[in-house]
Each structure stands twice: as C-alpha cells, then as structure tokens.
Write a protein that holds these residues in place. Sequence first.
Motif, PDB file in Angstrom:
ATOM      1  N   ASP A  24       1.104  -1.125   0.389  1.00 59.69           N
ATOM      2  CA  ASP A  24      -0.666  -0.079   0.019  1.00 59.69           C
ATOM      3  C   ASP A  24       0.801   1.736   0.137  1.00 59.69           C
ATOM      4  O   ASP A  24       0.653   2.740  -0.617  1.00 59.69           O
ATOM      5  N   GLN A  25       1.671   1.363   0.757  1.00 58.26           N
ATOM      6  CA  GLN A  25       3.138   2.389   1.054  1.00 58.26           C
ATOM      7  C   GLN A  25       3.456   2.886  -0.475  1.00 58.26           C
ATOM      8  O   GLN A  25       3.589   3.337  -1.187  1.00 58.26           O
ATOM      9  N   LEU A  26       3.853   1.603  -1.111  1.00 57.46           N
ATOM     10  CA  LEU A  26       4.968   1.619  -2.225  1.00 57.46           C
ATOM     11  C   LEU A  26       4.435   2.021  -3.452  1.00 57.46           C
ATOM     12  O   LEU A  26       3.581   2.987  -4.086  1.00 57.46           O
ATOM     13  N   TYR A  27       2.529   1.681  -3.389  1.00 51.49           N
ATOM     14  CA  TYR A  27       1.648   2.262  -4.701  1.00 51.49           C
ATOM     15  C   TYR A  27       1.482   3.915  -4.164  1.00 51.49           C
ATOM     16  O   TYR A  27       1.384   4.645  -4.981  1.00 51.49           O
ATOM     17  N   GLU A  28       1.357   4.189  -3.120  1.00 51.35           N
ATOM     18  CA  GLU A  28       1.262   5.138  -2.310  1.00 51.35           C
ATOM     19  C   GLU A  28       2.506   6.158  -2.944  1.00 51.35           C
ATOM     20  O   GLU A  28       1.944   7.787  -3.516  1.00 51.35           O
ATOM     21  N   ALA A  29       4.017   5.665  -2.783  1.00 54.36           N
ATOM     22  CA  ALA A  29       5.012   6.626  -3.593  1.00 54.36           C
ATOM     23  C   ALA A  29       4.388   6.514  -4.727  1.00 54.36           C
ATOM     24  O   ALA A  29       4.819   8.117  -5.124  1.00 54.36           O
ATOM     25  N   GLN A  33       4.511   9.291  -7.012  1.00 53.82           N
ATOM     26  CA  GLN A  33       5.801  10.462  -8.075  1.00 53.82           C
ATOM     27  C   GLN A  33       5.538  10.327  -9.344  1.00 53.82           C
ATOM     28  O   GLN A  33       5.735  11.439 -10.582  1.00 53.82           O
ATOM     29  N   LEU A  34       4.328   9.444  -9.618  1.00 55.46           N
ATOM     30  CA  LEU A  34       3.770   9.751 -11.285  1.00 55.46           C
ATOM     31  C   LEU A  34       3.183  11.193 -11.339  1.00 55.46           C
ATOM     32  O   LEU A  34       2.866  11.609 -12.287  1.00 55.46           O
ATOM     33  N   ALA A  35       1.949  11.561 -10.014  1.00 55.97           N
ATOM     34  CA  ALA A  35       1.697  12.649 -10.274  1.00 55.97           C
ATOM     35  C   ALA A  35       2.084  13.665 -10.527  1.00 55.97           C
ATOM     36  O   ALA A  35       2.404  14.710 -11.617  1.00 55.97           O
ATOM     37  N   GLN A  36       3.688  13.583  -9.835  1.00 58.67           N
ATOM     38  CA  GLN A  36       4.493  14.941  -9.680  1.00 58.67           C
ATOM     39  C   GLN A  36       4.838  15.118 -11.849  1.00 58.67           C
ATOM     40  O   GLN A  36       5.193  15.914 -11.480  1.00 58.67           O
TER      41      GLN A  36
END
Length: 77
Positions: A24-29, A33-36
């Motif tokens: 879950d944390q990896l997905y969020e990170a 990153q993709l949004a940035q």
Amino acid sequence: MISLDPSPRQFAESLTVCLDPLFDQLYEALTNQLAQDPYIFRIPGDETGAVGFMDTWMSTLREQAAAAGERHGGGEA
C-alpha cells in the motif's frame, strides 16, 4: 509463521497480510511520483510509455531470475 507449520496456502495468505501495508505504501509513493512527473515511468526514446517501461522491467526480472537459476543449477525460474 513457519514454526506453526502452515500449509502453503496458509503461509501465502499470512505473508500477504504482512506485506499488504508495505505494498500500500509502495503504491502510494509510486502514484505520488507519477502525479509529480508523468514521464517518470518512460524509457527515453520508447514511444510505448509506461506500458513499455513495465514490459522492459518484467522482462528484465524474468531474465535475472532465469540467470540466477542457471548459476545455482536450477534452470529457468
């Protein structure tokens, strides 16, 4: 978990429960990153974008697993 002598399915389910927060944390990170930077998961010069990135990544993982298996006498992984 191993000391409880679970079946392979029970072990896999227990492992999933333990790893779930990490994934879950990896997905969020990765999503952040993709949004940035929408181009972060692209290989320069490859027009397939994120799909090409993932195809290359998975292919590389398979190749590395197969090579490790060969080094240890196991053949393909």
